[in-house]
Scaffold this motif. Structure first.
Motif, mmCIF file in Angstrom:
data_model
loop_
_atom_site.group_PDB
_atom_site.id
_atom_site.type_symbol
_atom_site.label_atom_id
_atom_site.label_comp_id
_atom_site.label_asym_id
_atom_site.label_seq_id
_atom_site.Cartn_x
_atom_site.Cartn_y
_atom_site.Cartn_z
ATOM 1 N N VAL A 43 3.548 -4.073 -68.537
ATOM 2 C CA VAL A 43 4.877 -4.530 -68.915
ATOM 3 C C VAL A 43 5.924 -3.801 -68.070
ATOM 4 C CG1 VAL A 43 5.151 -2.826 -70.781
ATOM 5 C CG2 VAL A 43 6.278 -5.046 -70.969
ATOM 6 N N ALA A 44 7.071 -4.447 -67.897
ATOM 7 C CA ALA A 44 8.168 -3.843 -67.134
ATOM 8 C C ALA A 44 8.699 -2.602 -67.850
ATOM 9 C CB ALA A 44 9.297 -4.854 -66.950
ATOM 10 N N PRO A 45 9.243 -1.643 -67.092
ATOM 11 C CA PRO A 45 9.792 -0.425 -67.700
ATOM 12 C C PRO A 45 10.852 -0.691 -68.775
ATOM 13 C CG PRO A 45 9.567 -0.119 -65.349
ATOM 14 C CD PRO A 45 9.270 -1.579 -65.630
ATOM 15 N N SER A 46 11.530 -1.824 -68.698
ATOM 16 C CA SER A 46 12.550 -2.141 -69.702
ATOM 17 C C SER A 46 11.954 -2.280 -71.106
ATOM 18 C CB SER A 46 13.297 -3.417 -69.319
ATOM 19 O OG SER A 46 12.390 -4.500 -69.214
ATOM 20 N N TRP A 47 10.642 -2.484 -71.206
ATOM 21 C CA TRP A 47 9.957 -2.554 -72.505
ATOM 22 C C TRP A 47 10.206 -1.286 -73.318
ATOM 23 C CZ3 TRP A 47 6.029 0.455 -74.627
ATOM 24 C CH2 TRP A 47 5.361 -0.066 -75.731
ATOM 25 N N LEU A 93 3.668 0.875 -67.850
ATOM 26 C CA LEU A 93 4.956 0.388 -67.372
ATOM 27 C C LEU A 93 4.845 0.184 -65.871
ATOM 28 C CD1 LEU A 93 7.397 2.757 -69.313
ATOM 29 C CD2 LEU A 93 6.416 0.582 -70.052
ATOM 30 N N THR A 138 6.593 -2.086 -62.396
ATOM 31 C CA THR A 138 7.629 -2.986 -61.895
ATOM 32 C C THR A 138 7.055 -4.330 -61.474
ATOM 33 O OG1 THR A 138 7.456 -1.968 -59.716
ATOM 34 C CG2 THR A 138 9.194 -1.142 -61.185
ATOM 35 N N ASP A 139 5.771 -4.389 -61.109
ATOM 36 C CA ASP A 139 5.114 -5.646 -60.749
ATOM 37 C C ASP A 139 3.863 -5.796 -61.595
ATOM 38 O OD1 ASP A 139 4.029 -7.915 -59.640
ATOM 39 O OD2 ASP A 139 3.649 -7.042 -57.667
ATOM 40 N N THR A 140 3.994 -6.429 -62.742
ATOM 41 C CA THR A 140 2.853 -6.578 -63.639
ATOM 42 C C THR A 140 1.863 -7.621 -63.135
ATOM 43 O OG1 THR A 140 4.039 -8.189 -65.001
ATOM 44 C CG2 THR A 140 4.192 -5.871 -65.648
#
Length: 103
Positions: free
Chosen positions: A61-65, A10, A12-14
């Motif tokens: 992937v973003a933490p929202s995943w 996770l 924030t900047d993938t």
């Protein structure tokens, strides 16, 4: 699907993991060769082949995943196939695993 070990990160900047490959030497125990980059929806895959022949798949992937309200069907498939947190300081992955088990 064909990798030996899948690791979801996770971040924030993938995109930094696509632009810069310096993280590869830090994340692998021996010499690794980048063999594939692909996008699977919101996840960016970076597949590595170790000198030992083991394939590592890093999915950035973003933490929202890892959201549990609701759990994305793709995320649920990943978690349902066996998921163990390696580093989960805020408990986000543990909560995701628990929520998936309760479905």
């Amino acid at each position: 699907m064909d990798s030996d070990v899948d690791i979801v990160v996770l971040a924030t900047d993938t995109e930094v993991f696509v632009r810069d490959e310096g993280w590869i030497a830090d994340a692998t125990p021996d010499q690794a060769v980048l063999v594939k980059t692909a996008e699977w929806g919101v996840l960016v895959e970076r597949r590595l082949l170790l000198a030992s022949g083991i394939e590592l798949e890093f999915g950035f992937v973003a933490p929202s995943w890892a959201s549990t309200a609701p759990i994305d069907p793709g995320t649920l498939r990943v978690v349902a196939n066996g998921c163990r947190p390696i580093h989960d300081p805020n408990g986000r992955i543990a909560a995701l695993i628990k929520a998936a088990e309760d479905l």
